[in-house]
Scaffold this active site. Structure first.
Site, PDB file in Angstrom:
ATOM      1  CG  HIS A 128      10.707  15.347   6.423  1.00 19.27           C
ATOM      2  ND1 HIS A 128       9.588  14.934   7.102  1.00 19.27           N
ATOM      3  CD2 HIS A 128      10.511  16.655   6.169  1.00 19.27           C
ATOM      4  CE1 HIS A 128       8.774  15.957   7.273  1.00 19.27           C
ATOM      5  NE2 HIS A 128       9.319  17.022   6.716  1.00 19.27           N
ATOM      6  CG  HIS A 133      -1.709   1.254   1.399  1.00 16.14           C
ATOM      7  ND1 HIS A 133      -2.740   1.609   0.569  1.00 16.14           N
ATOM      8  CD2 HIS A 133      -1.599   2.260   2.302  1.00 16.14           C
ATOM      9  CE1 HIS A 133      -3.231   2.777   0.963  1.00 16.14           C
ATOM     10  NE2 HIS A 133      -2.547   3.193   2.009  1.00 16.14           N
ATOM     11  CG  HIS A 165      10.378  15.372  12.183  1.00 15.80           C
ATOM     12  ND1 HIS A 165      10.230  16.569  11.539  1.00 15.80           N
ATOM     13  CD2 HIS A 165       9.971  14.452  11.290  1.00 15.80           C
ATOM     14  CE1 HIS A 165       9.744  16.376  10.346  1.00 15.80           C
ATOM     15  NE2 HIS A 165       9.575  15.102  10.165  1.00 15.80           N
ATOM     16  CG  HIS A 166      10.273  10.983   9.977  1.00 17.43           C
ATOM     17  ND1 HIS A 166       8.987  10.782   9.558  1.00 17.43           N
ATOM     18  CD2 HIS A 166      10.714  12.076   9.318  1.00 17.43           C
ATOM     19  CE1 HIS A 166       8.663  11.707   8.667  1.00 17.43           C
ATOM     20  NE2 HIS A 166       9.701  12.507   8.505  1.00 17.43           N
ATOM     21  CD1 TRP A 188       6.392   3.970   4.597  1.00 21.00           C
ATOM     22  CD2 TRP A 188       7.454   4.929   2.877  1.00 21.00           C
ATOM     23  NE1 TRP A 188       6.612   5.285   4.909  1.00 21.00           N
ATOM     24  CE2 TRP A 188       7.262   5.905   3.869  1.00 21.00           C
ATOM     25  CE3 TRP A 188       8.091   5.316   1.699  1.00 21.00           C
ATOM     26  CZ2 TRP A 188       7.690   7.219   3.731  1.00 21.00           C
ATOM     27  CZ3 TRP A 188       8.515   6.639   1.570  1.00 21.00           C
ATOM     28  CH2 TRP A 188       8.319   7.562   2.579  1.00 21.00           C
ATOM     29  CD  GLU A 224       9.093  10.448  -2.109  1.00 19.20           C
ATOM     30  OE1 GLU A 224      10.166  10.790  -2.661  1.00 19.20           O
ATOM     31  OE2 GLU A 224       8.094  10.074  -2.731  1.00 19.20           O
ATOM     32  CE  LYS A 233       2.222  26.894  -1.453  1.00 23.11           C
ATOM     33  NZ  LYS A 233       2.831  27.872  -2.329  1.00 23.11           N
ATOM     34  CE1 TYR A 290       6.922  19.388   4.083  1.00 28.45           C
ATOM     35  CE2 TYR A 290       9.210  18.813   4.410  1.00 28.45           C
ATOM     36  CZ  TYR A 290       7.997  19.208   4.921  1.00 28.45           C
ATOM     37  OH  TYR A 290       7.853  19.414   6.265  1.00 28.45           O
ATOM     38  NE  ARG A 343       2.606   3.658  11.026  1.00 28.41           N
ATOM     39  CZ  ARG A 343       3.589   4.257  10.356  1.00 28.41           C
ATOM     40  NH1 ARG A 343       4.478   4.966  10.994  1.00 28.41           N
ATOM     41  NH2 ARG A 343       3.688   4.134   9.051  1.00 28.41           N
ATOM     42  CB  SER A 384      -1.322  27.977  -6.490  1.00 29.88           C
ATOM     43  OG  SER A 384      -0.744  27.763  -5.228  1.00 29.88           O
ATOM     44  CB  SER A 415      11.768   6.443 -13.310  1.00 28.79           C
ATOM     45  OG  SER A 415      10.641   7.216 -13.612  1.00 28.79           O
ATOM     46  CB  SER A 416      12.218  10.047  -9.516  1.00 30.69           C
ATOM     47  OG  SER A 416      11.032   9.369  -9.259  1.00 30.69           O
ATOM     48  CG  ASP A 421       7.973  17.545 -26.166  1.00 34.16           C
ATOM     49  OD1 ASP A 421       8.209  17.139 -25.018  1.00 34.16           O
ATOM     50  OD2 ASP A 421       7.290  16.900 -26.986  1.00 34.16           O
ATOM     51  CB  THR A 443       3.058  25.100   5.897  1.00 38.69           C
ATOM     52  OG1 THR A 443       4.331  24.486   5.883  1.00 38.69           O
ATOM     53  CG2 THR A 443       2.058  24.160   5.303  1.00 38.69           C
TER      54      THR A 443
END
Lengths: 221, 536
Positions: free
Chosen positions: B258, B79, B307-308, B144, B260, B336, B262, B455, B273, B174-175, B109, B333
């Site tokens: 982290h 998942h 912080h994780h 994950w 990731e 925004k 964002y 979890r 926006s 790829s990324s 292009d 944040t």
């Protein structure tokens, strides 16, 4: 709409130059990727150095014997903890559960390991202290964990660790509350079993009952 | 040769490849964007199926139908991986990015069209690898985060984790290629007059995201390589037996992980926006602040990773620093969220489906942001660590909010992409079903988590039964919303309701609305000239 000739002219002037510009940009960006990949791999040695220097994660310090003058009267309790990785068929326990020492005073403690399997095995111990913040002040002078240990089948050994707790632990406001420190070891089967294999081939010559005293010590690395 | 031949070649330029060649060999940014979006939809079906299986299992205390707990772990892992790497990233970054970056900046292009093709097919290969990983040797049950020692050869001796690692390697490659393409395009191929400070915020968002990808993914790739050699070639980067430290993995993983999050949410900011500005018929309030807020989030996002992992035993200074740095992120944040609200304030708002989704996004993101500040505190996080409170938090911010941005972007741009306008009534119904569904799904998880529900465990004490059952019902409602989405998609593609070049009116002032709908195979061959401030 512009006229056709104009368009062709613009295409030829515009397309060439941006292509090289794109190439340069891409090369810079690929360089960035390579740099970050390099940093990721460099993080492994850097992390070890960082832990060693700062005592981070309860990494203990290695030191020479302390100066007698540095001993202060405050006591700290040192507890001893022993663990064995499930893949290593050894028994491993501290001989004494706790010791009370003065800060700055050199002390010696013993651990006892027994090889309960029927073949010689090389073991190596990892260690840290809890609370982690005490790692910076916990100095080992001599430790069985500095070397790899080879135990013959059924062999039991007592292994010493000499250490002292630096008296500046009471000068650090983060560690001033530390009244007891737990020293913990975990024994793993070493990746390099060549010493054990040597023993295995010569085993039938030597007497198997020479336990306790004779202990093979192999420097690590 | 010379001019006549050149002109001939140019005339044939409008020729578009047909059949399978058009897609497999595609170098066209719009076709590649479409393929990414289709892939995300396929991924979403699989990813949703795994989450529904999880919610069915957690519907009641006791074991319902997943008696193999490794399988439960595999479901959780699948998942996470699928939703992050094969749904949100392909849709928000690569799908919308490929479609609309060139259209919005006036480029014909992407900078490297063939590399664009490779990016897509690497991701397709990565998905195949992930499926293989799930099907062999019991599957990867690592979550994950793939923490060793659980992910090492002692606890996952089969090849499942190795395939999972290779899948992430391919997805990462790829990324990275995609990010290089995006950055080069944005830096070098803007139309004259399209300065950085006039770029639409969506392009800004994609630019920041691409930079983050470039800096974060190589760290993941390095860490994964170390894990792979630890598992197979006897190295001990993460194994204490050889002097390594499993915590090093956590540091490396979250140094990637982290940023990731964002990487997932910043493109969503960009989409929102555009939508808010379009439907409030006003330029975005504080355009530059919005752009640099995203950049700031990206920069600060690299120095908050620990912080994780508050529970690993940091000293108090380290925890204080990471708490502070994490809370600092609430500032850009907040800028925004404030600017979105200020854009709507006094606007002539049209509550079409994309706008509903944008407002839904803002609501969900604020709820998740508030719990994020709660969790930023090292003190409270040690209590909440690995509970459903954390699950609720990150699903609010980066799962549901990101999905809402995807839905919103879809409704906003489907006319441009397909040439057909979606059925408005059904779209609004789809929004409300989804909005109600996700809140019933995730809000009760806060309560279950605060009560201590852990979890990644398929069973729980009776005390948590109530909130879990409500949460599961929310999941079923959300699935109804997802099915409705596919109904909308079907009706849209089958409908006769041709979209105008600009179906949204004066608010939609970015360049993609100046080309006809559906966007022709080749656009902006005549470089547009930007004389007015377009994006705001």
């Amino acid at each position: 709409m512009t006229k056709q000739p104009d368009k062709i002219k613009r295409r030829t002037t515009v397309t060439r130059e941006p292509k090289t510009r794109n190439g340069v940009t891409a090369v810079i960006l690929f360089g960035l990727v390579a740099g970050m990949t390099g940093l990721a791999f460099a993080s492994d040695p850097l992390y070890r150095i960082f832990c060693k220097v700062t005592g981070y994660g309860g990494t203990t310090q290695v030191a020479e014997a302390p100066a007698k003058s540095k001993i202060v009267d405050q006591m700290v309790t040192v507890r001893f903890d022993a663990n064995v990785n499930k893949l290593l068929p050894w028994q491993f326990k501290p001989v004494q559960n706790t010791i009370k020492v003065r800060l700055g005073e050199q002390a010696i403690a013993f651990y006892e390991a027994t090889n309960v399997s029927d073949k010689p095995i090389v073991g190596t111990a990892t260690f840290n202290v809890a609370p982690f913040k005490a790692g910076e002040y916990f100095n080992k002078i001599e430790c069985f964990c500095f070397t790899e240990q080879v135990l013959k089948p059924g062999q039991m050994v007592q292994m010493p660790v000499t250490f002292y707790v630096d008296q500046s632990i009471i000068k650090d406001r983060n560690t001033v509350d530390v009244k007891s420190i737990t020293l913990s070891y975990t024994f793993f089967a070493s990746d390099d079993q060549s010493e054990a294999e040597k023993l295995q081939t010569t085993q039938f010559i030597t007497d198997e009952k020479d336990t306790i005293i004779s202990r093979e010590v192999v420097p690590k690395g | 040769m010379s001019d006549t031949a050149h002109a001939d070649a140019h005339d044939r330029h409008d020729h578009r490849p047909t059949g399978w060649r058009r897609w497999v060999y595609s170098t066209n940014h719009k076709d590649i964007g479409t393929m990414y979006i289709v892939m995300a939809m396929i991924g979403a079906i699989v990813g949703t199926a795994t989450s529904v299986a999880i919610r069915l299992e957690l519907h009641e205390p006791g074991i319902q139908f997943i008696s193999d707990f490794q399988f439960y772990n595999v479901l959780v892992t699948a998942h996470g991986f699928i939703m992050v790497f094969f749904v949100v990233m392909p849709a928000l970054i690569a799908g919308f990015g490929n479609w609309f970056i060139p259209l919005m900046i006036g480029a014909p292009d992407m900078a490297f069209p063939r590399m664009n093709n490779i990016s897509f097919w690497l991701l397709a290969a990565a998905l195949v690898m992930l499926v293989i990983a799930g099907l062999i040797d019991g599957g990867p049950g690592t979550g994950w985060t793939v923490y060793p020692p659980l992910s090492n050869a002692d606890y996952h001796p089969g090849m499942a984790v190795d395939f999972g690692i290779l899948s992430l390697h391919l997805a990462g490659a790829s990324s990275i290629l995609g990010a290089i393409n995006f950055i080069t395009t944005i830096v070098n191929m803007r139309a004259p007059g399209m300065t950085f400070h006039r770029m639409p915020l969506f392009v800004w968002a994609e630019f920041v995201t691409a930079v983050l990808l470039l800096l974060a993914i190589p760290v993941l790739a390095g860490a994964l390589t170390m894990l792979l050699t630890d598992r197979n070639f006897g190295t001990t980067f993460f194994s204490p037996a050889g002097g390594g430290d499993p915590l090093l993995w956590q540091h490396l993983f979250w140094f990637f992980g982290h940023p990731e999050v964002y990487i997932i949410i910043i493109p969503a900011f960009g989409v929102i926006s555009q939508i808010v500005s379009t439907f409030a018929k006003k330029p975005v309030f504080g355009y530059l602040g919005m752009a640099y807020a995203m950049a700031a989030i990206g920069v600060v996002g690299f120095v908050v990773w620990a912080h994780h992992m508050y529970t690993v035993g940091f000293n108090v200074e380290t925890r204080a620093y990471f708490t502070l740095a994490t809370m600092v992120i609430a500032v850009p944040t907040g800028v925004k969220v404030f600017s979105w609200l200020a854009t709507m304030w006094g606007g002539s708002i049209k509550f079409d489906t994309p706008m509903l989704y944008a407002m839904g996004f803002i609501f969900l993101f604020v709820v998740g942001g508030v719990t994020g500040v709660t969790l930023a505190n090292a003190g409270s996080d040690i209590a909440f660590h690995d509970t459903y409170f954390v699950v609720a938090h990150f699903h609010y911010v980066l799962s549901v909010a990101a999905i809402f941005a995807m839905y919103g972007g879809f409704y906003y741009w489907i006319g441009k992409m397909s040439g057909k306008q979606y059925p408005e009534g059904l779209g609004r119904l789809q929004f409300w079903v989804s909005f109600v569904g996700v809140n019933i799904l995730f809000f009760p998880q806060h309560f279950a988590g605060m009560a201590g529900m852990p979890r990644r465990i398929p069973d729980f004490p009776d005390a948590y039964a109530g909130w879990n059952m409500i949460s599961s019902w929310g999941a079923y409602i959300t699935v109804v919303g997802a099915i409705l989405f596919f109904v909308v998609l079907w009706k849209t593609l089958k409908s006769e309701n041709a979209a105008e070049a600009n179906p949204w009116g004066v608010g939609a002032d970015t360049l993609e609305w100046t080309v006809e709908s559906p966007a022709p195979f080749h656009t902006h061959e005549q470089t547009p000239s930007i004389s007015t401030q377009p994006a705001e």
